[in-house]
Design a protein around this motif. Structure first.
Motif, PDB file in Angstrom:
ATOM      1  N   GLU B  81    -108.595 105.539  86.719  1.00 22.08           N
ATOM      2  CA  GLU B  81    -107.367 104.785  86.979  1.00 22.08           C
ATOM      3  C   GLU B  81    -107.488 103.367  86.437  1.00 22.08           C
ATOM      4  N   ARG B  86    -104.091 108.430  85.084  1.00 19.86           N
ATOM      5  CA  ARG B  86    -103.732 108.779  86.460  1.00 19.86           C
ATOM      6  C   ARG B  86    -103.364 110.238  86.571  1.00 19.86           C
ATOM      7  N   GLY B 159     -97.215 107.913  91.997  1.00 20.54           N
ATOM      8  CA  GLY B 159     -97.900 107.995  90.705  1.00 20.54           C
ATOM      9  C   GLY B 159     -97.136 107.260  89.620  1.00 20.54           C
ATOM     10  N   CYS B 164     -99.728 102.914  83.721  1.00 20.08           N
ATOM     11  CA  CYS B 164    -100.811 103.724  83.195  1.00 20.08           C
ATOM     12  C   CYS B 164    -100.532 104.089  81.751  1.00 20.08           C
ATOM     13  N   LEU B 167    -100.679 109.892  82.025  1.00 20.53           N
ATOM     14  CA  LEU B 167    -100.329 110.378  83.363  1.00 20.53           C
ATOM     15  C   LEU B 167    -100.357 111.904  83.352  1.00 20.53           C
ATOM     16  N   ILE B 198     -98.176 111.912  78.425  1.00 22.31           N
ATOM     17  CA  ILE B 198     -98.035 112.662  79.669  1.00 22.31           C
ATOM     18  C   ILE B 198     -98.577 114.080  79.522  1.00 22.31           C
TER      19      ILE B 198
END
Lengths: 308, 505
Positions: B81, B86, B159, B164, B167, B198
């Motif tokens: 993190e 994340r 989240g 971030c 993810l 992502i």
């Protein structure tokens, strides 16, 4: 199955060997007679406690229920002069009533059994003092027959205790009742939604535990030749310790009556052994405390290894 | 669309074994900035393991990872993190007794002199929650008092609220309604625009084809293929996943709707169910749907006696007299079964064996005078393990060790064994892989053909429309509409689902 008990047997033998080597009077008939005399009441209550722990409950009141049942036994026998069998029945009824109160309150108001039996721990002790006016009642005579009777060299209480262990284990592992208890301890809501009402089973378990405490009261009164309202203070923790050493989970759903019996033996041997090597009371308690925690750590470790 | 974006995260030759299982074998994966890379595969294919390794939760045994061209070796989740990677995990990670706000900001609670500043906290949370459409949720409410779907949205919101670079979302939509899925997708688009890479794991292939730029299919811990999502269709993804052609359409129902099996009149209870009446017939699958919070699950629990009802009558088997159902025990004794939405918490005895889980509904029949006949019990369990194709080492294996799909089959087995007339299935296919889903559809259809009344609650419209005889839509605690087979369409069902909220508030 055999593997389940192996660890306990090894631990027990190890203790016996260590004490036999370190105290020259340990490995004698006297020591084992002492242990055999001590364990029946603890064993019997441990069977009941195992059942309670399996449904994710706890019964803190066993010591007070034992004292109250014993006190009533003494009064009925001595003050009222009733015959022994009838006095024993009354004593068991006291156990049943206490268990019924525990169980019904837990179920009806959905209270944690810790709280309810904590209340009973106080209330039953108070009742024991009240009915005896805080005096020890000497019973002697007829009750001593119970401890004095031996079959094949084993005392009647010991035989009774072992019988209760065997029956308890069979009920737990082979009967519908036992299966429901394990299921309730594992996931009570899932049991309820499977169309089984868990409440009567929970009440039954508290009934059983308190009744067994009453049985233990008879044996204890016989051994002491008296009914003492101060009897068995702190006894509930000794019993819980034995059951937990036997690997029964406080979270419910898992446990074994036979293993609880081994737990009782381990505590008894440890106590006798430490006394033999001249340990004082405070040292004994210090060591016992460590052993309880260590036993549970070992048990968890063993389980993790086996599951991996 | 920008031409080709930069590779943000590279996974090369990653291996991972768990005791007895090769979870991942030489897995390669590239995640680019501003793109969604979907991972698909059956349960146990290794998707979650891969995501956990990327998020620093599990350590790979071999292989290497690069983050923005620099070696990436997270020592743990915190470490990952800190480097901007994340994960929002499949299993809820919330503390039920703490408030929504405390959960969202659990590791960065705003404080003054050690005291939590609830004003700042709740304001910030309200912003975060608004992004996922949960502006009506009070940030100071305990998370445990929300439904499963809303809890999942809280988890996702937590989240999404953190900055971030990469993810990973593991099955984020498992308990979400279509409306919430759209809100989630809008957030994903926003993150894409911000250049976040992502990783998206889901069983729902339509969803993946909607949102993903790339699709990587895993099977038995190996990458079967990585394709651009644009040229893919459902069938091809399934073919890659399963390694064989899947019988596509769910079984058509041949059973005819016959006698009335269950009639519910003016059911009311709790704060969700206001007025629900419906009929279910033998030989049909009555589909039930509605938005989250519409009272689907709650209505079924009331029918089954799992929660106390305030009003309403239940008639069984065409009887004129209302059935006395006050507890699940009453319901089961009168031939009803409820397969709960949350199988782990309410359906299974996880630490006990498959055998004990199946026999629990009918122990009396495998015992004599209270003593269990273990031969009979094992035989019963074994026959269901075989007929339902439950994959387990033996009926003695504990249910907790099985995959989600097989756990669900155990729940089904225990109710098949009970031989009920009315079976209510609440989200039976949630979180299980495609292969097992199809098997469950077959089972539902077979039950209906045998003359059982099957009530099938689901938030997945596709599966509902594929196998239902009729679809009942609940909205705001009332029956909005009941569609006959053929009379429904996605739009009509959805508008019915929303109808109760337009007038209500």
């Amino acid at each position: 199955m055999a593997g389940d008990y192996l660890g306990m047997v090894v631990a027990l033998l190890a203790l016996v060997i260590v004490f036999s080597l370190s105290a020259k009077n340990f490995f004698t008939a006297t020591t084992f007679r002492t242990i055999a005399n001590q364990i029946p009441d603890t064993t019997i209550v441990a069977v009941g406690m195992t059942f309670v722990l399996i449904i994710a409950g706890i019964d803190l009141s066993v010591s007070s229920v034992l004292a109250l049942a014993g006190a009533v036994l003494g009064i009925v026998l001595v003050n009222w002069g009733w015959p022994l069998p009838l006095a024993i029945v009354v004593c068991l009824v006291v156990g049943l009533v206490c268990g019924a109160v525990n169980g019904l309150v837990v179920v009806r108001w959905r209270l944690p059994s810790f709280i309810v039996t904590l209340g009973m721990l106080e209330a039953a002790r108070g009742a024991a003092y009240r009915v005896t006016q805080s005096r020890t009642i000497y019973v002697g005579g007829p009750l001593e027959a119970i401890t004095d009777t031996t079959i094949l060299g084993l005392s009647l209480p010991l035989i009774g205790a072992i019988l209760i262990v065997v029956v308890g284990q069979l009920v737990l592992s082979r009967t519908v009742f036992g299966r429901y208890l394990i299921a309730i301890g594992t996931n009570e809501e899932a049991v309820r939604l499977s169309g089984i009402d868990p409440r009567p089973y929970k009440v039954a378990v508290f009934l059983l535990c308190s009744s067994l405490a009453a049985v233990a009261a008879v044996i204890r009164a016989a051994r002491m030749s008296s009914a003492n309202p101060n009897a068995a203070i702190g006894f509930e923790l000794e019993v819980i310790a034995a059951v937990v050493i036997g690997g029964t989970s406080l979270m419910g759903g898992r446990g074994s009556v036979v293993r609880s019996f081994f737990g009782v033996l381990i505590i008894a041997v440890l106590g006798a052994g430490l006394a033999q090597i001249g340990a004082q009371e405070h040292t004994k308690r210090l060591i016992s405390g460590c052993v309880i925690v260590l036993a549970v750590i070992l048990d968890q470790y063993r389980r993790r290894v086996r599951n991996a | 669309m920008p031409p080709v974006s930069n590779t943000l995260l590279t996974v090369a030759g990653v291996d991972k074994t768990f005791p007895g299982v090769r979870a991942l074998a030489h897995v390669d994966l590239d995640v680019r900035a501003g793109e969604v890379h979907a991972l698909v595969g059956e349960n146990g294919a290794g998707k979650s393991t891969l995501a956990r390794i990327i998020a620093g939760i599990d350590m790979p045994e071999a292989g290497r990872m690069l983050l923005a061209d620099r070696p990436y070796r997270p020592k743990g989740r915190k470490d990952a993190e800190a480097m901007g990677v994340r994960i929002v995990m499949q299993e809820l990670n919330l503390i039920g007794t703490l408030s929504v706000a405390e959960n969202v900001f659990i590791d960065r609670l705003p404080s003054r002199f050690g005291f939590i500043d609830y004003g700042v906290l709740n304001r910030a949370t309200r912003n975060v929650m608004a992004q996922v459409g949960l502006d009506r949720v009070d940030p100071s409410m305990p998370v445990g008092s929300l439904g499963v779907g809303q809890q999942q949205m809280v988890e996702i919101a937590a989240g999404l609220s953190r900055r971030c670079r990469v993810l990973a979302l593991d099955e984020p939509t498992a308990s979400l309604t279509d409306n919430e899925v759209s809100l989630l997708f809008a957030q994903i688009e926003r993150l894409k625009a911000e250049g976040v890479g992502i990783i998206y794991i889901s069983h729902r292939i339509e969803e993946i084809l909607r949102i993903a730029d790339w699709v990587t299919v895993l099977r038995d811990g190996k990458v079967v293929g990585t394709r651009e999502a644009a040229g893919l269709d459902c069938d091809e993804v399934i073919r890659l996943m399963v390694g064989r052609d899947m019988v596509k359409a769910a079984p058509a129902l041949t059973g005819v709707r016959s006698d009335l099996a269950l009639r519910v009149i003016a059911l009311r209870g709790g704060d969700k169910v206001r007025d629900v009446s419906f009929d279910a017939y033998r030989g049909e699958i009555l589909g039930v749907t509605g938005l989250m919070g519409s009272g689907r699950t709650e209505a079924m629990r009331l029918v089954f006696g799992a929660d106390p009802r305030e009003a309403g009558d239940i008639y069984l088997g065409g009887s004129e007299r209302p059935a006395r159902i006050r507890t699940p025990k009453d319901a089961v004794e009168r031939g009803m079964a409820l397969l709960t939405e949350d199988r782990k918490a309410q359906g299974l005895l996880l630490s006990l064996s498959v055998r004990a889980n199946i026999s629990i509904t009918r122990l009396a029949d495998v015992s004599r005078l209270g003593w269990i006949d273990s031969a009979l019990e094992s035989a019963a369990a074994r026959s269901y393990v075989e007929s339902l194709n439950i994959r387990c080492a033996s009926p003695e294996q504990s249910v907790g060790q099985l995959s989600g799909g097989n756990q669900q089959k155990v729940v089904i087995a225990k109710w098949l064994y009970r031989d009920c007339d009315v079976l209510i299935f609440d989200e039976p296919t949630r979180g299980i892989d495609v292969g097992a889903k199809f098997e469950i559809y077959q089972m539902l259809a077979a039950l209906a053909r045998k003359g059982k009344a099957v009530v099938f609650v689901s938030s997945d419209l596709n599966e509902l429309m594929a196998i239902s005889s009729r679809i009942m839509v609940l909205s705001a605690g009332r029956v909005a509409e009941v569609f006959e087979q053929g009379a429904w369409s996605e739009e009509r069902v959805l508008s019915a689902a929303f109808s109760g909220y337009i007038t209500a508030d």
